[in-house]
Design a protein around this motif. Structure first.
Motif, PDB file in Angstrom:
ATOM      1  N   GLU A 286      76.483 -80.529  12.323  1.00 58.44           N
ATOM      2  CA  GLU A 286      75.237 -79.791  12.266  1.00 58.44           C
ATOM      3  C   GLU A 286      75.507 -78.393  11.729  1.00 58.44           C
ATOM      4  N   ILE A 287      74.727 -77.993  10.736  1.00 61.76           N
ATOM      5  CA  ILE A 287      74.867 -76.686  10.112  1.00 61.76           C
ATOM      6  C   ILE A 287      73.542 -75.942  10.285  1.00 61.76           C
ATOM      7  N   CYS A 288      73.607 -74.689  10.687  1.00 62.59           N
ATOM      8  CA  CYS A 288      72.405 -73.872  10.797  1.00 62.59           C
ATOM      9  C   CYS A 288      72.078 -73.309   9.413  1.00 62.59           C
ATOM     10  N   GLN A 289      70.946 -73.757   8.845  1.00 63.91           N
ATOM     11  CA  GLN A 289      70.540 -73.273   7.530  1.00 63.91           C
ATOM     12  C   GLN A 289      70.077 -71.827   7.599  1.00 63.91           C
ATOM     13  N   THR A 290      69.304 -71.507   8.611  1.00 59.25           N
ATOM     14  CA  THR A 290      68.817 -70.145   8.804  1.00 59.25           C
ATOM     15  C   THR A 290      68.306 -69.998  10.226  1.00 59.25           C
ATOM     16  N   ALA A 291      68.177 -68.776  10.665  1.00 58.30           N
ATOM     17  CA  ALA A 291      67.596 -68.478  11.976  1.00 58.30           C
ATOM     18  C   ALA A 291      66.532 -67.407  11.771  1.00 58.30           C
ATOM     19  N   ILE A 292      65.397 -67.590  12.407  1.00 55.56           N
ATOM     20  CA  ILE A 292      64.284 -66.647  12.298  1.00 55.56           C
ATOM     21  C   ILE A 292      63.973 -66.138  13.701  1.00 55.56           C
TER      22      ILE A 292
ATOM     23  N   ARG B  97      55.882 -73.446  21.065  1.00 55.17           N
ATOM     24  CA  ARG B  97      55.196 -74.209  20.011  1.00 55.17           C
ATOM     25  C   ARG B  97      54.680 -73.279  18.910  1.00 55.17           C
ATOM     26  N   GLU B  98      54.089 -72.157  19.309  1.00 54.70           N
ATOM     27  CA  GLU B  98      53.605 -71.181  18.327  1.00 54.70           C
ATOM     28  C   GLU B  98      54.774 -70.580  17.543  1.00 54.70           C
ATOM     29  N   ALA B  99      55.889 -70.350  18.219  1.00 55.47           N
ATOM     30  CA  ALA B  99      57.083 -69.830  17.542  1.00 55.47           C
ATOM     31  C   ALA B  99      57.566 -70.818  16.493  1.00 55.47           C
ATOM     32  N   GLU B 100      57.560 -72.113  16.839  1.00 57.53           N
ATOM     33  CA  GLU B 100      57.980 -73.149  15.900  1.00 57.53           C
ATOM     34  C   GLU B 100      57.071 -73.176  14.670  1.00 57.53           C
ATOM     35  N   LEU B 101      55.774 -73.160  14.882  1.00 58.63           N
ATOM     36  CA  LEU B 101      54.830 -73.203  13.761  1.00 58.63           C
ATOM     37  C   LEU B 101      54.943 -71.973  12.876  1.00 58.63           C
ATOM     38  N   GLN B 102      55.069 -70.804  13.497  1.00 56.38           N
ATOM     39  CA  GLN B 102      55.200 -69.563  12.734  1.00 56.38           C
ATOM     40  C   GLN B 102      56.510 -69.542  11.945  1.00 56.38           C
ATOM     41  N   ALA B 103      57.586 -70.031  12.553  1.00 60.47           N
ATOM     42  CA  ALA B 103      58.884 -70.063  11.874  1.00 60.47           C
ATOM     43  C   ALA B 103      58.849 -71.006  10.674  1.00 60.47           C
ATOM     44  N   LYS B 104      58.209 -72.166  10.821  1.00 63.90           N
ATOM     45  CA  LYS B 104      58.089 -73.099   9.692  1.00 63.90           C
ATOM     46  C   LYS B 104      57.337 -72.458   8.534  1.00 63.90           C
ATOM     47  N   GLU B 105      56.256 -71.762   8.856  1.00 62.84           N
ATOM     48  CA  GLU B 105      55.476 -71.093   7.816  1.00 62.84           C
ATOM     49  C   GLU B 105      56.300 -70.004   7.132  1.00 62.84           C
TER      50      GLU B 105
ATOM     51  N   PRO C  10      56.841 -62.867  24.454  1.00 62.71           N
ATOM     52  CA  PRO C  10      58.223 -63.350  24.391  1.00 62.71           C
ATOM     53  C   PRO C  10      58.793 -63.348  22.962  1.00 62.71           C
ATOM     54  N   ARG C  11      60.095 -63.156  22.880  1.00 59.36           N
ATOM     55  CA  ARG C  11      60.801 -63.177  21.591  1.00 59.36           C
ATOM     56  C   ARG C  11      61.591 -64.477  21.495  1.00 59.36           C
ATOM     57  N   PHE C  12      61.493 -65.151  20.344  1.00 61.11           N
ATOM     58  CA  PHE C  12      62.160 -66.427  20.124  1.00 61.11           C
ATOM     59  C   PHE C  12      63.090 -66.334  18.924  1.00 61.11           C
ATOM     60  N   ILE C  13      64.153 -67.117  18.962  1.00 56.78           N
ATOM     61  CA  ILE C  13      65.015 -67.307  17.797  1.00 56.78           C
ATOM     62  C   ILE C  13      64.928 -68.794  17.462  1.00 56.78           C
ATOM     63  N   VAL C  14      64.372 -69.090  16.287  1.00 58.83           N
ATOM     64  CA  VAL C  14      64.188 -70.478  15.842  1.00 58.83           C
ATOM     65  C   VAL C  14      65.245 -70.759  14.788  1.00 58.83           C
ATOM     66  N   ARG C  15      66.028 -71.809  15.006  1.00 59.08           N
ATOM     67  CA  ARG C  15      67.089 -72.185  14.062  1.00 59.08           C
ATOM     68  C   ARG C  15      66.709 -73.463  13.339  1.00 59.08           C
TER      69      ARG C  15
END
Length: 57
Positions: free
Chosen positions: A21-27, A35-43, A2-7
């Motif tokens: 609310e302001i979106c600083q960036t989207a990955i 959960r894995e998408a969230e952790l990878q995006a934070k890194e 699956p493909r995720f967009i994390v904001r």
């Protein structure tokens, strides 16, 4: 996979005194689950800004 967009959202106080609310960036990334998408995006976010990979986790 699956493909995720994390904001990354930041709450700010506007000139009129209203919270907004302001979106600083989207990955956009591929991950097995949300959960894995969230952790990878934070890194990725940390590395992009010059922080160590564990500074924000």
């Amino acid at each position: 996979m699956p493909r995720f967009i994390v904001r990354f959202i930041k709450n700010v106080l506007g000139d009129n005194g209203q919270m907004d609310e302001i979106c600083q960036t989207a990955i956009e990334l591929d991950a097995p689950n949300g959960r894995e998408a969230e952790l990878q995006a934070k890194e990725d976010y940390d590395l992009e800004r010059g922080f160590g990979s564990s500074d924000c986790l």
